[in-house]
Structures are given as structure tokens and as C-alpha cells.
Design an enzyme around this catalytic site. Sequence first.
Site, PDB file in Angstrom:
ATOM      1  N   SER A   8       0.853  -1.196   0.000  1.00 39.29           N
ATOM      2  CA  SER A   8       0.000   0.000   0.000  1.00 39.29           C
ATOM      3  C   SER A   8       0.885   1.242   0.000  1.00 39.29           C
ATOM      4  CB  SER A   8      -0.907   0.009   1.227  1.00 39.29           C
ATOM      5  OG  SER A   8      -1.534   1.276   1.314  1.00 39.29           O
ATOM      6  N   HIS A  33      -0.282  -1.350  -4.414  1.00 40.34           N
ATOM      7  CA  HIS A  33      -1.691  -1.157  -4.045  1.00 40.34           C
ATOM      8  C   HIS A  33      -1.966   0.342  -3.891  1.00 40.34           C
ATOM      9  CE1 HIS A  33      -5.463  -2.483  -2.033  1.00 40.34           C
ATOM     10  NE2 HIS A  33      -5.282  -1.420  -1.263  1.00 40.34           N
ATOM     11  N   ASP A  35      -4.574   3.214  -2.914  1.00 44.34           N
ATOM     12  CA  ASP A  35      -5.816   3.516  -2.218  1.00 44.34           C
ATOM     13  C   ASP A  35      -6.358   4.852  -2.693  1.00 44.34           C
ATOM     14  OD1 ASP A  35      -6.158   1.267  -0.406  1.00 44.34           O
ATOM     15  OD2 ASP A  35      -4.263   1.924   0.479  1.00 44.34           O
ATOM     16  N   MET A  37      -9.081   7.545  -2.645  1.00 44.18           N
ATOM     17  CA  MET A  37     -10.173   7.964  -1.739  1.00 44.18           C
ATOM     18  C   MET A  37     -10.686   9.336  -2.152  1.00 44.18           C
ATOM     19  SD  MET A  37      -8.564   6.866   1.915  1.00 44.18           S
ATOM     20  CE  MET A  37      -7.506   5.422   2.109  1.00 44.18           C
ATOM     21  N   HIS A  66      -7.378   0.208  -5.602  1.00 42.71           N
ATOM     22  CA  HIS A  66      -8.487   0.024  -4.666  1.00 42.71           C
ATOM     23  C   HIS A  66      -9.291   1.323  -4.618  1.00 42.71           C
ATOM     24  CE1 HIS A  66      -9.642  -0.711  -0.134  1.00 42.71           C
ATOM     25  NE2 HIS A  66     -10.689  -0.714  -0.924  1.00 42.71           N
ATOM     26  N   MET A  68     -11.948   3.645  -3.301  1.00 42.62           N
ATOM     27  CA  MET A  68     -12.856   3.941  -2.187  1.00 42.62           C
ATOM     28  C   MET A  68     -13.547   5.247  -2.555  1.00 42.62           C
ATOM     29  SD  MET A  68     -10.368   2.746   0.890  1.00 42.62           S
ATOM     30  CE  MET A  68      -8.960   2.715  -0.212  1.00 42.62           C
ATOM     31  N   MET A 137     -11.883  -6.197   3.512  1.00 40.29           N
ATOM     32  CA  MET A 137     -11.246  -5.172   4.349  1.00 40.29           C
ATOM     33  C   MET A 137     -11.122  -5.698   5.774  1.00 40.29           C
ATOM     34  SD  MET A 137     -10.412  -2.628   2.501  1.00 40.29           S
ATOM     35  CE  MET A 137      -9.818  -1.616   3.864  1.00 40.29           C
ATOM     36  N   ASP A 175      -6.826  -6.491   3.433  1.00 38.25           N
ATOM     37  CA  ASP A 175      -6.280  -5.136   3.435  1.00 38.25           C
ATOM     38  C   ASP A 175      -6.555  -4.441   4.758  1.00 38.25           C
ATOM     39  OD1 ASP A 175      -5.396  -2.633   2.705  1.00 38.25           O
ATOM     40  OD2 ASP A 175      -6.997  -2.248   1.256  1.00 38.25           O
ATOM     41  N   GLY A 177      -4.011  -3.562   8.541  1.00 37.56           N
ATOM     42  CA  GLY A 177      -3.435  -4.148   9.752  1.00 37.56           C
ATOM     43  C   GLY A 177      -2.711  -5.457   9.523  1.00 37.56           C
ATOM     44  N   SER A 198       1.940   0.088   6.429  1.00 34.35           N
ATOM     45  CA  SER A 198       2.817   0.534   7.510  1.00 34.35           C
ATOM     46  C   SER A 198       3.829  -0.536   7.937  1.00 34.35           C
ATOM     47  CB  SER A 198       1.998   1.009   8.709  1.00 34.35           C
ATOM     48  OG  SER A 198       0.957   0.126   8.986  1.00 34.35           O
TER      49      SER A 198
HETATM   50  C1  DX5 Z   1      -7.223   1.527   4.167  1.00 38.25           C
HETATM   51  C2  DX5 Z   1      -6.449   1.064   2.969  1.00 38.25           C
HETATM   52  C3  DX5 Z   1      -5.288   0.152   3.224  1.00 38.25           C
HETATM   53  C4  DX5 Z   1      -4.259   0.646   4.169  1.00 38.25           C
HETATM   54  C5  DX5 Z   1      -3.317  -0.458   4.559  1.00 38.25           C
HETATM   55  O1  DX5 Z   1      -8.360   2.182   3.709  1.00 38.25           O
HETATM   56  O2  DX5 Z   1      -7.304   0.413   2.055  1.00 38.25           O
HETATM   57  O3  DX5 Z   1      -4.701  -0.228   1.998  1.00 38.25           O
HETATM   58  O4  DX5 Z   1      -3.543   1.722   3.650  1.00 38.25           O
HETATM   59  O5  DX5 Z   1      -2.399   0.079   5.431  1.00 38.25           O
HETATM   60  P1  DX5 Z   1      -1.817  -0.697   6.682  1.00 38.25           P
HETATM   61  O6  DX5 Z   1      -1.099  -1.893   6.154  1.00 38.25           O
HETATM   62  O7  DX5 Z   1      -0.933   0.298   7.315  1.00 38.25           O
HETATM   63  O8  DX5 Z   1      -3.000  -1.089   7.543  1.00 38.25           O
HETATM   64 ZN    ZN Z   2      -6.538  -0.593   0.196  1.00 40.43          ZN
END
Ligand code: DX5
Ligand code: ZN
Length: 219
Positions: A8, A33, A35, A37, A66, A68, A137, A175, A177, A198
Site C-alpha cells: 500500500s 496497491h 488507495d 479515496m 483500490h 474507495m 477489508m 487489506d 493491519g 505501515s
Molecule cells: C485503508 C487502505 C489500506 C491501508 C493499509 O483504507 O485500504 O490499503 O492503507 O495500510 P496498513 O497496512 O498500514 O494497515
Molecule cells: Zn486498500
Amino acid sequence: MKNFVSASVLSADMLNFSSEIRKLEENGIDMLHFDVMDGVFVNNITFGIPVLEQVRKVTGMTLDVHLMITDPLRYIERFAACGADIISFHLESCSDTAETLKAIRSCGVKAALAIKPSTPAEAVFEYLNDLDMVLVMTVEPGFGGQSFIPSTVDKIRSIREKITSLGLDVDVEVDGGINGETAAVVREAGANVLVSGSYLFGAQDMRKAALSLKEDMPC
Ligand code: DX5
Ligand code: ZN
């Protein structure tokens, strides 16, 4: 089943994006990946088409997008045109699900359906014949760096069992944690594409961290 790691880039150093991508390539990461948004579907705003276009120019890695965003159907063609290899959109967004899956595939892109932690596994069952991947998720969408929600494990298992019982070749992506410990739990439940932000970018040794996501490490 082969396991994949999708990094990510929300956790990457955006001002040094190309060197971050090189680092991911050199350390055995399979996919990038993204994200995307829109500040409406989730309470955060990130990046979109112009960034992906630039990234496509500098890497041959699989681009795992991805979305969102609300009404994703409006943007499928444009994300496909800028080089996405996989497009995920949310079942909870307001586009017609079957139509959106069809639109993604008709652009020659792999189609994935994403669900939030509170959406039941059964909600995706009717679409399994028409998609390439389900994205479960494991945190509430919107932000990186959150803690894994354990109640999502049973859902991963139900979806994988259903896919197997239908004899389909569908990936299950998780996806949020994901780290060395939660990776083992979700793999055991049937996930095979693991997104990590992270944990990967914060690791001292990115190669070792990526490996710990893909397979059980000796203690
Ligand atoms: C949250 C995202 C994830 C997130 C994953 O909305 O879709 O892709 O960034 O990040 P970590 O691995 O830090 O949880
Ligand atoms: Zn994501």
C-alpha cells in the site's frame, strides 16, 4: 495456491515515489496497491488518475487499484486507461455491482469486489462467477496504520470455502493491519493476496518483512 504481497503506497514517501517503487521491486514485492479515496465514500482524500499515469511510466509492476469512491462505474474506463491491472470497488458504493464488474473486465482489467468489515461474506457470493478477486477489508477503509479486526477472519474463511466449493479460480485479498502475525492468520483462513502498508514501509528489512507475509517463517 500462490501468495502475493501488494504494497500500500499510502505509507510510501510520496516525494520520492520513484525510488520507493524501485525499493519495492528490489525487495520481492509483487504488486503496488493504490488507495484512491474521494473524501465522500471515506473520510479521507488521497490520489488518483494523474499519479497512476506517472507511476505506470516508471514500473512494470502489477498496479492494484483500490477505489474507495462513490459511484465507481463513472471512472472505470479512465483508471483502466491509465494502466491499472486490477480494479477493486466497494459493494457498498452506489454503482450497480454486476454492471461495474462487467465494465472492468471489458477494459481487459481484473475485476475485484471489496467489502467493509461489517458486510457479510454472503453478500459477494452471487458475484463470484463474474470476478477475479474479492477484497476483504480487515480494517475500516479510510486510513493506513490501523489495527486488524479479528472478526473478519471467519468471513475470509467463508468466502474461500465458497470459492473452492464452486471450483473457481478467484483470489482473496486482505487489506488493513496486516503484519507478520496477522498474515499467518489470514493465510490460514484462505487469503492469498496480502496488502501491507505501515508494516512493510516501517520494516528495517523490507525483503524479510515481505517474506514473512508470504510464508510461515521458522521461529
Ligand atoms: C485503508 C487502505 C489500506 C491501508 C493499509 O483504507 O485500504 O490499503 O492503507 O495500510 P496498513 O497496512 O498500514 O494497515
Ligand atoms: Zn486498500
